[in-house]
Design an enzyme around this catalytic site. Sequence first.
Site, PDB file in Angstrom:
ATOM      1  N   SER A 414      11.224  -6.309  -1.481  1.00 22.88           N
ATOM      2  CA  SER A 414       9.793  -6.470  -1.236  1.00 22.88           C
ATOM      3  C   SER A 414       9.407  -7.953  -1.208  1.00 22.88           C
ATOM      4  O   SER A 414      10.028  -8.781  -1.886  1.00 22.88           O
ATOM      5  CB  SER A 414       9.020  -5.758  -2.340  1.00 22.88           C
ATOM      6  OG  SER A 414       7.696  -5.492  -1.947  1.00 22.88           O
ATOM      7  N   PRO A 415       8.386  -8.327  -0.435  1.00 25.41           N
ATOM      8  CA  PRO A 415       7.923  -9.720  -0.445  1.00 25.41           C
ATOM      9  C   PRO A 415       7.466 -10.128  -1.846  1.00 25.41           C
ATOM     10  O   PRO A 415       6.723  -9.392  -2.504  1.00 25.41           O
ATOM     11  CB  PRO A 415       6.746  -9.711   0.525  1.00 25.41           C
ATOM     12  CG  PRO A 415       6.958  -8.512   1.382  1.00 25.41           C
ATOM     13  CD  PRO A 415       7.627  -7.496   0.511  1.00 25.41           C
ATOM     14  N   TYR A 573      -5.964 -10.720   0.675  1.00 25.76           N
ATOM     15  CA  TYR A 573      -5.888 -11.925   1.492  1.00 25.76           C
ATOM     16  C   TYR A 573      -6.755 -11.743   2.732  1.00 25.76           C
ATOM     17  O   TYR A 573      -7.436 -10.721   2.882  1.00 25.76           O
ATOM     18  CB  TYR A 573      -4.430 -12.256   1.803  1.00 25.76           C
ATOM     19  CG  TYR A 573      -3.637 -12.526   0.538  1.00 25.76           C
ATOM     20  CD1 TYR A 573      -4.016 -13.553  -0.341  1.00 25.76           C
ATOM     21  CD2 TYR A 573      -2.551 -11.742   0.184  1.00 25.76           C
ATOM     22  CE1 TYR A 573      -3.326 -13.779  -1.525  1.00 25.76           C
ATOM     23  CE2 TYR A 573      -1.852 -11.966  -0.992  1.00 25.76           C
ATOM     24  CZ  TYR A 573      -2.244 -12.984  -1.853  1.00 25.76           C
ATOM     25  OH  TYR A 573      -1.578 -13.205  -3.019  1.00 25.76           O
ATOM     26  N   ARG A 621       1.520  -4.494   6.290  1.00 29.37           N
ATOM     27  CA  ARG A 621       1.344  -4.099   4.889  1.00 29.37           C
ATOM     28  C   ARG A 621      -0.144  -3.943   4.618  1.00 29.37           C
ATOM     29  O   ARG A 621      -0.942  -4.821   4.975  1.00 29.37           O
ATOM     30  CB  ARG A 621       1.936  -5.128   3.930  1.00 29.37           C
ATOM     31  CG  ARG A 621       1.586  -4.840   2.468  1.00 29.37           C
ATOM     32  CD  ARG A 621       2.361  -5.676   1.456  1.00 29.37           C
ATOM     33  NE  ARG A 621       3.643  -5.053   1.150  1.00 29.37           N
ATOM     34  CZ  ARG A 621       4.301  -5.221   0.004  1.00 29.37           C
ATOM     35  NH1 ARG A 621       3.804  -5.980  -0.955  1.00 29.37           N
ATOM     36  NH2 ARG A 621       5.462  -4.642  -0.188  1.00 29.37           N
ATOM     37  N   ARG A 719      10.234  -6.528  -8.383  1.00 31.42           N
ATOM     38  CA  ARG A 719      10.684  -7.013  -9.694  1.00 31.42           C
ATOM     39  C   ARG A 719      12.092  -6.526 -10.031  1.00 31.42           C
ATOM     40  O   ARG A 719      12.838  -7.213 -10.732  1.00 31.42           O
ATOM     41  CB  ARG A 719       9.703  -6.568 -10.769  1.00 31.42           C
ATOM     42  CG  ARG A 719       8.358  -7.284 -10.703  1.00 31.42           C
ATOM     43  CD  ARG A 719       7.387  -6.766 -11.757  1.00 31.42           C
ATOM     44  NE  ARG A 719       6.146  -7.510 -11.759  1.00 31.42           N
ATOM     45  CZ  ARG A 719       5.112  -7.256 -10.949  1.00 31.42           C
ATOM     46  NH1 ARG A 719       5.198  -6.286 -10.066  1.00 31.42           N
ATOM     47  NH2 ARG A 719       4.005  -7.987 -11.015  1.00 31.42           N
TER      48      ARG A 719
END
Length: 795
Positions: A414-415, A573, A621, A719
């Site tokens: 994942s980013p 964002y 996303r 993570r």
Amino acid sequence: MRIAIVGGGPGGLYLAALMKQLDPAHAITVWERNARDDTFGFGVVFSDETLGGIENADTVFSEAMSRRFARWTDIDIHYRGESHTVGGQGFAAMSRRDLLHLLQERCLRLGVELRFSTAAPEVAGLRAGYDLVVGADGVNSGVRAAYADVFGPSLDRRHNKYMWLGTDRVFEAFQFFVKDTEWGVMQVHGYPYSHAGSTFIVEMHEDVWRRAGLDTNEHTALGPGESDEPAVERIRELFAPELAGHEVFANNSKWLSFTTVRNRHWHHGNLVLVGDAAHTAHFSIGSGTKLAMEDALALAACLHEHADVDGALRAYEAERRPVVESTQRAAQASLEWFENIGMYTRQEPVQFCFNLLTRSRRITHDNLRTRDPEFADRVDTAFAEAQGRAGTVPAMFQPFRVGQLELKNRVVVSPMDMYSATDGVPGDFHLVHLGSRAMGGAGLVLTEMVCVSPEGRITPGCTGLWNDTQRDSWQRIVSYVHTRTTARIGLQLGHSGRKGSTRLMWEGMDEPLPEGNWGTVGPSALPYGPGSPTPRELTRTELDVITAEFVAAARRGAEAGFDLLELHCAHGYLLSSFLSPLSNHRTDAYGGPLENRLRYPLEVFDAVRAAWPAERPVGVRISATDWAPHGTTGHDAVTIARAFIAHGADAIDVSTGQVTKDEQPAYGRSYQTPYADRIRHQAAAGTGVAVIAVGAIASHDDVNSLLLAGRADLCALGRTHLYDPHWTLHAAAEQEYTGAAADWPAPYRAGRRKPPNARTDAVRPRLSLLRADQPGENGVHLRWKPVPQGLPMVR
């Protein structure tokens, strides 16, 4: 102690019996507004764990219960004309009437005062006259209502309608009858509870209920104990095949909407709540009786262990709340699955069964393999065949195609923002970071959000693609991934919007820069949260400039050799803030209804798609919910996903939140995956568009379970890959998979076997006469086959 218990259900009675055993000097009074023989409901189910606790606490009562149990291990699922049996589960059930009579007798023998057909005195008076007052008066608790300002109740009324009934058809196992009718999907939860009867719960979405004409008595006031007889008669007709010539019985049976009860606090002074008064969990994962009796056991223990009531009640809540919240998370997932069961009617029967079994995320693929290896093999085989492949390769190591891009497996890194660039240029850190994850076996590695302009950065440490120097540095990283691994690497492209110009994460996440602030922009002049700068509302001309910056960055990304581009429209964002009504208050063509809020993100997507090579996929996303009132919802997310798919998106990466600081996420294992599930079935079905699930997916068992159930096509882990860059290769080793989908780099191949330890070195002897996978009482499949009363039972 003088103890007053309001409510003579299982929780209140069991607490009274336990406290009297611990100290016969306790003076305990139980008030129950119903008569002694007024028993509503049919059977109650217990887990082995709960029964073990009851046995430890009161062997006399435990033995009396066990003589009345119906026991079995199987679940039968009936769907689309097929029946599938899954074993190894373990159930024990008994009549609710029998349970209450046993508890009543136990209390009377121990000296508890039981007052039936008697309303309890006013709560404040009880508190003044007793050392402890217990609210065990159910989901509509008057005790809770009297102190609502202290307990802080939250009542979540759900969308399905259900009715508790009984039948004289004695099922041999737990039954799920899933019936696709002309009005929609209806389901029955059925299970035996004695030699003579079974519980028969009918459930369906409220829309189905109305279309089927089952709402005729919706506004009729039924008396206490009275049943909705017209509805019961209609159910007899609708479910005649499932009843197989047997009768269905009513007992205070009426249509209900399940209400999830939560409370901010469970105790106040000498007042405490237990059972449904404090919390509820949907019947599809167990009984409220089970939770109430567990509460009673924990409360009795804490009262016995502590010298003062206040300390005991604090200890009780501290002990029970994590257990209950865990159960409620599983119950929430389960009830939402049944609310949305209509989404899955296109699934093949084996996958549907696995989906149903794993709905609460408590049963997983590995867990199922332990319980019933034969059915787990069936699930693996069916999944492989659906992909046009033979064998039983783990689902996560089945290849997958996004657009024209072939991925060797279904694991995505994942980013993850690293905040470690200088002037937007990725350096050696990024080469090692992304290169090591690619060498670790993932099928696709995604970059952090790469910013399209200096003003579009989140922090001074963010990477960019607004100049050729940055492009060339990215090209070095992409080349390393392509030459040293078989992974693919994707570029995530975005603009920070109102969340920009902040410090590095470890210096203060989302805190504005003390100096050098480059200004923030957004759809509206609304700050992200307290302390955040107010962004400047973008003009039409500025929107065109930013679109051009996205296009220029996309072209540089293509030149750098990235295999895939993901447009970042999540996490608050810039593009995400256009989508959310919490951050977009514009009054022009880019604000207002969702259709307008989608306009600018779709403009950017179209421009990027046109600039990106046609043979390479573009994904998006999104934040599928804002986790805040009046924000984006799961329903909105389906509409958003459909819009991007209609404009040519090859993948939808489904995340949530981070749009407002006021969010209240429902954290938990795999907590975001239901949104991916919904989008896959309601927006992407039949389109060939990949759906990526993210969010606290931490084990290869979770990944396999999500894929096998059809909740996602790919799973992205963040993570987890920070903890272990070679997580995918290690997952392959743990599953004994050695194929091309988990190819170890040549220099690392000597380490592809898990190092031995004290456990793996030891060779264990056989210490049982029969293996656990043998059918029979201690094996996978045990059916409830009672003999007529009066005859000895032979096993």
